[in-house]
Design a protein around this motif. Structure first.
Motif, PDB file in Angstrom:
ATOM      1  N   VAL A   2       6.934  -5.847  -9.452  1.00 28.84           N
ATOM      2  CA  VAL A   2       7.379  -7.151  -8.989  1.00 28.84           C
ATOM      3  C   VAL A   2       8.430  -7.007  -7.886  1.00 28.84           C
ATOM      4  O   VAL A   2       9.312  -6.172  -7.961  1.00 28.84           O
ATOM      5  CB  VAL A   2       7.953  -7.958 -10.174  1.00 28.84           C
ATOM      6  N   ASN A   3       8.299  -7.854  -6.864  1.00 27.42           N
ATOM      7  CA  ASN A   3       9.253  -7.944  -5.760  1.00 27.42           C
ATOM      8  C   ASN A   3       9.418  -6.656  -4.968  1.00 27.42           C
ATOM      9  O   ASN A   3      10.497  -6.364  -4.480  1.00 27.42           O
ATOM     10  CB  ASN A   3      10.615  -8.441  -6.251  1.00 27.42           C
ATOM     11  N   THR A   4       8.389  -5.879  -4.849  1.00 28.64           N
ATOM     12  CA  THR A   4       8.452  -4.698  -4.004  1.00 28.64           C
ATOM     13  C   THR A   4       7.323  -4.757  -2.999  1.00 28.64           C
ATOM     14  O   THR A   4       6.217  -5.168  -3.325  1.00 28.64           O
ATOM     15  CB  THR A   4       8.325  -3.409  -4.837  1.00 28.64           C
ATOM     16  N   LYS A   5       7.624  -4.373  -1.768  1.00 31.42           N
ATOM     17  CA  LYS A   5       6.570  -4.344  -0.758  1.00 31.42           C
ATOM     18  C   LYS A   5       5.833  -3.026  -0.929  1.00 31.42           C
ATOM     19  O   LYS A   5       6.421  -1.957  -0.846  1.00 31.42           O
ATOM     20  CB  LYS A   5       7.147  -4.474   0.641  1.00 31.42           C
ATOM     21  N   GLU A   6       4.562  -3.119  -1.183  1.00 38.11           N
ATOM     22  CA  GLU A   6       3.767  -1.924  -1.398  1.00 38.11           C
ATOM     23  C   GLU A   6       2.332  -2.195  -1.005  1.00 38.11           C
ATOM     24  O   GLU A   6       1.983  -3.290  -0.595  1.00 38.11           O
ATOM     25  CB  GLU A   6       3.857  -1.475  -2.842  1.00 38.11           C
ATOM     26  N   MET A  34      -3.184 -13.105   0.496  1.00 41.17           N
ATOM     27  CA  MET A  34      -4.144 -13.430   1.549  1.00 41.17           C
ATOM     28  C   MET A  34      -3.447 -13.589   2.902  1.00 41.17           C
ATOM     29  O   MET A  34      -3.947 -13.108   3.921  1.00 41.17           O
ATOM     30  CB  MET A  34      -4.922 -14.688   1.188  1.00 41.17           C
ATOM     31  N   GLU A  35      -2.295 -14.241   2.915  1.00 45.86           N
ATOM     32  CA  GLU A  35      -1.570 -14.433   4.169  1.00 45.86           C
ATOM     33  C   GLU A  35      -1.082 -13.104   4.748  1.00 45.86           C
ATOM     34  O   GLU A  35      -0.986 -12.953   5.958  1.00 45.86           O
ATOM     35  CB  GLU A  35      -0.388 -15.375   3.951  1.00 45.86           C
ATOM     36  N   ALA A  36      -0.785 -12.141   3.890  1.00 46.34           N
ATOM     37  CA  ALA A  36      -0.306 -10.836   4.348  1.00 46.34           C
ATOM     38  C   ALA A  36      -1.441  -9.908   4.784  1.00 46.34           C
ATOM     39  O   ALA A  36      -1.193  -8.851   5.356  1.00 46.34           O
ATOM     40  CB  ALA A  36       0.505 -10.161   3.240  1.00 46.34           C
ATOM     41  N   ASN A  37      -2.685 -10.312   4.518  1.00 44.23           N
ATOM     42  CA  ASN A  37      -3.843  -9.467   4.808  1.00 44.23           C
ATOM     43  C   ASN A  37      -4.931 -10.234   5.555  1.00 44.23           C
ATOM     44  O   ASN A  37      -6.064 -10.360   5.067  1.00 44.23           O
ATOM     45  CB  ASN A  37      -4.407  -8.905   3.491  1.00 44.23           C
ATOM     46  N   PRO A  38      -4.630 -10.738   6.755  1.00 41.14           N
ATOM     47  CA  PRO A  38      -5.617 -11.554   7.473  1.00 41.14           C
ATOM     48  C   PRO A  38      -6.882 -10.786   7.858  1.00 41.14           C
ATOM     49  O   PRO A  38      -7.941 -11.387   8.018  1.00 41.14           O
ATOM     50  CB  PRO A  38      -4.860 -12.030   8.713  1.00 41.14           C
ATOM     51  N   ASN A  39      -6.784  -9.477   7.957  1.00 39.87           N
ATOM     52  CA  ASN A  39      -7.950  -8.672   8.335  1.00 39.87           C
ATOM     53  C   ASN A  39      -9.012  -8.597   7.233  1.00 39.87           C
ATOM     54  O   ASN A  39     -10.162  -8.271   7.510  1.00 39.87           O
ATOM     55  CB  ASN A  39      -7.522  -7.268   8.744  1.00 39.87           C
ATOM     56  N   ILE A  40      -8.650  -8.899   5.998  1.00 40.01           N
ATOM     57  CA  ILE A  40      -9.617  -8.844   4.887  1.00 40.01           C
ATOM     58  C   ILE A  40      -9.692 -10.171   4.138  1.00 40.01           C
ATOM     59  O   ILE A  40     -10.201 -10.237   3.019  1.00 40.01           O
ATOM     60  CB  ILE A  40      -9.292  -7.689   3.907  1.00 40.01           C
ATOM     61  N   VAL A  44     -14.200 -11.686  -0.928  1.00 36.90           N
ATOM     62  CA  VAL A  44     -14.095 -12.426  -2.189  1.00 36.90           C
ATOM     63  C   VAL A  44     -13.995 -11.441  -3.355  1.00 36.90           C
ATOM     64  O   VAL A  44     -13.092 -11.529  -4.182  1.00 36.90           O
ATOM     65  CB  VAL A  44     -15.298 -13.377  -2.381  1.00 36.90           C
ATOM     66  N   ILE A  45     -14.932 -10.513  -3.413  1.00 35.81           N
ATOM     67  CA  ILE A  45     -14.926  -9.466  -4.437  1.00 35.81           C
ATOM     68  C   ILE A  45     -14.828  -8.134  -3.704  1.00 35.81           C
ATOM     69  O   ILE A  45     -15.685  -7.794  -2.885  1.00 35.81           O
ATOM     70  CB  ILE A  45     -16.185  -9.525  -5.313  1.00 35.81           C
ATOM     71  N   PHE A  46     -13.774  -7.392  -4.011  1.00 39.38           N
ATOM     72  CA  PHE A  46     -13.490  -6.163  -3.281  1.00 39.38           C
ATOM     73  C   PHE A  46     -14.289  -4.967  -3.780  1.00 39.38           C
ATOM     74  O   PHE A  46     -14.497  -4.821  -4.986  1.00 39.38           O
ATOM     75  CB  PHE A  46     -12.005  -5.811  -3.410  1.00 39.38           C
ATOM     76  N   PRO A  47     -14.682  -4.092  -2.848  1.00 35.27           N
ATOM     77  CA  PRO A  47     -15.165  -2.770  -3.246  1.00 35.27           C
ATOM     78  C   PRO A  47     -13.940  -1.907  -3.569  1.00 35.27           C
ATOM     79  O   PRO A  47     -12.795  -2.334  -3.375  1.00 35.27           O
ATOM     80  CB  PRO A  47     -15.886  -2.266  -1.994  1.00 35.27           C
ATOM     81  N   ALA A  48     -14.156  -0.700  -4.011  1.00 32.76           N
ATOM     82  CA  ALA A  48     -13.053   0.206  -4.336  1.00 32.76           C
ATOM     83  C   ALA A  48     -12.386   0.734  -3.070  1.00 32.76           C
ATOM     84  O   ALA A  48     -12.997   0.798  -2.004  1.00 32.76           O
ATOM     85  CB  ALA A  48     -13.570   1.362  -5.173  1.00 32.76           C
ATOM     86  N   ASN A  49     -11.129   1.093  -3.212  1.00 33.99           N
ATOM     87  CA  ASN A  49     -10.351   1.825  -2.207  1.00 33.99           C
ATOM     88  C   ASN A  49     -10.015   1.053  -0.939  1.00 33.99           C
ATOM     89  O   ASN A  49      -9.890   1.640   0.130  1.00 33.99           O
ATOM     90  CB  ASN A  49     -11.040   3.148  -1.854  1.00 33.99           C
ATOM     91  N   ILE A  50      -9.831  -0.264  -1.049  1.00 36.93           N
ATOM     92  CA  ILE A  50      -9.390  -1.071   0.079  1.00 36.93           C
ATOM     93  C   ILE A  50      -7.881  -1.284  -0.065  1.00 36.93           C
ATOM     94  O   ILE A  50      -7.420  -1.779  -1.095  1.00 36.93           O
ATOM     95  CB  ILE A  50     -10.108  -2.442   0.115  1.00 36.93           C
ATOM     96  N   PRO A  51      -7.075  -0.900   0.950  1.00 37.83           N
ATOM     97  CA  PRO A  51      -5.632  -1.138   0.848  1.00 37.83           C
ATOM     98  C   PRO A  51      -5.294  -2.617   1.061  1.00 37.83           C
ATOM     99  O   PRO A  51      -5.765  -3.235   2.012  1.00 37.83           O
ATOM    100  CB  PRO A  51      -5.039  -0.263   1.955  1.00 37.83           C
ATOM    101  N   VAL A  52      -4.493  -3.169   0.172  1.00 42.11           N
ATOM    102  CA  VAL A  52      -4.049  -4.557   0.248  1.00 42.11           C
ATOM    103  C   VAL A  52      -2.521  -4.544   0.304  1.00 42.11           C
ATOM    104  O   VAL A  52      -1.862  -4.037  -0.612  1.00 42.11           O
ATOM    105  CB  VAL A  52      -4.525  -5.374  -0.978  1.00 42.11           C
ATOM    106  N   ILE A  53      -1.959  -5.083   1.379  1.00 44.60           N
ATOM    107  CA  ILE A  53      -0.508  -5.151   1.516  1.00 44.60           C
ATOM    108  C   ILE A  53       0.027  -6.208   0.556  1.00 44.60           C
ATOM    109  O   ILE A  53      -0.468  -7.332   0.513  1.00 44.60           O
ATOM    110  CB  ILE A  53      -0.111  -5.503   2.959  1.00 44.60           C
ATOM    111  N   CYS A  54       1.047  -5.832  -0.211  1.00 44.47           N
ATOM    112  CA  CYS A  54       1.655  -6.736  -1.189  1.00 44.47           C
ATOM    113  C   CYS A  54       3.076  -7.057  -0.724  1.00 44.47           C
ATOM    114  O   CYS A  54       3.993  -6.248  -0.903  1.00 44.47           O
ATOM    115  CB  CYS A  54       1.687  -6.078  -2.560  1.00 44.47           C
ATOM    116  N   PRO A  55       3.269  -8.223  -0.120  1.00 45.77           N
ATOM    117  CA  PRO A  55       4.591  -8.565   0.402  1.00 45.77           C
ATOM    118  C   PRO A  55       5.581  -8.887  -0.714  1.00 45.77           C
ATOM    119  O   PRO A  55       5.187  -9.173  -1.847  1.00 45.77           O
ATOM    120  CB  PRO A  55       4.315  -9.811   1.244  1.00 45.77           C
TER     121      PRO A  55
END
Length: 70
Positions: A2-6, A34-40, A44-55
């Motif tokens: 929680v509350n960490t950018k990763e 979603m707002e932090a990851n406009p490129n993806i 809707v349903i992710f495959p494995a190994n996609i990096p998602v930025i967590c603000p």
């Protein structure tokens, strides 16, 4: 987490709300992801190994908590 950018690495079958729940403990924070990851954002349903930025986000306290947990 929680509350960490990763960066969260998806597991096959992850969805935005599931990732938000895993990272923040609150599925309603999927909008912040979603707002932090406009490129993806169209995924809707992710495959494995996609990096998602967590603000960093402020995780709201639940209104359903008992008084001693507020």
């Amino acid at each position: 987490m929680v509350n960490t950018k990763e960066v969260y690495i998806t597991k096959e079958g992850d969805t935005w709300d599931l990732i938000a729940y895993k990272v923040y403990g609150n599925e309603m924070l999927y909008i912040d992801l979603m707002e932090a990851n406009p490129n993806i954002i169209d995924t809707v349903i992710f495959p494995a190994n996609i990096p998602v930025i967590c603000p960093d986000v402020e995780v709201p306290l639940s209104n359903n908590l008992p008084p001693w947990k507020k």
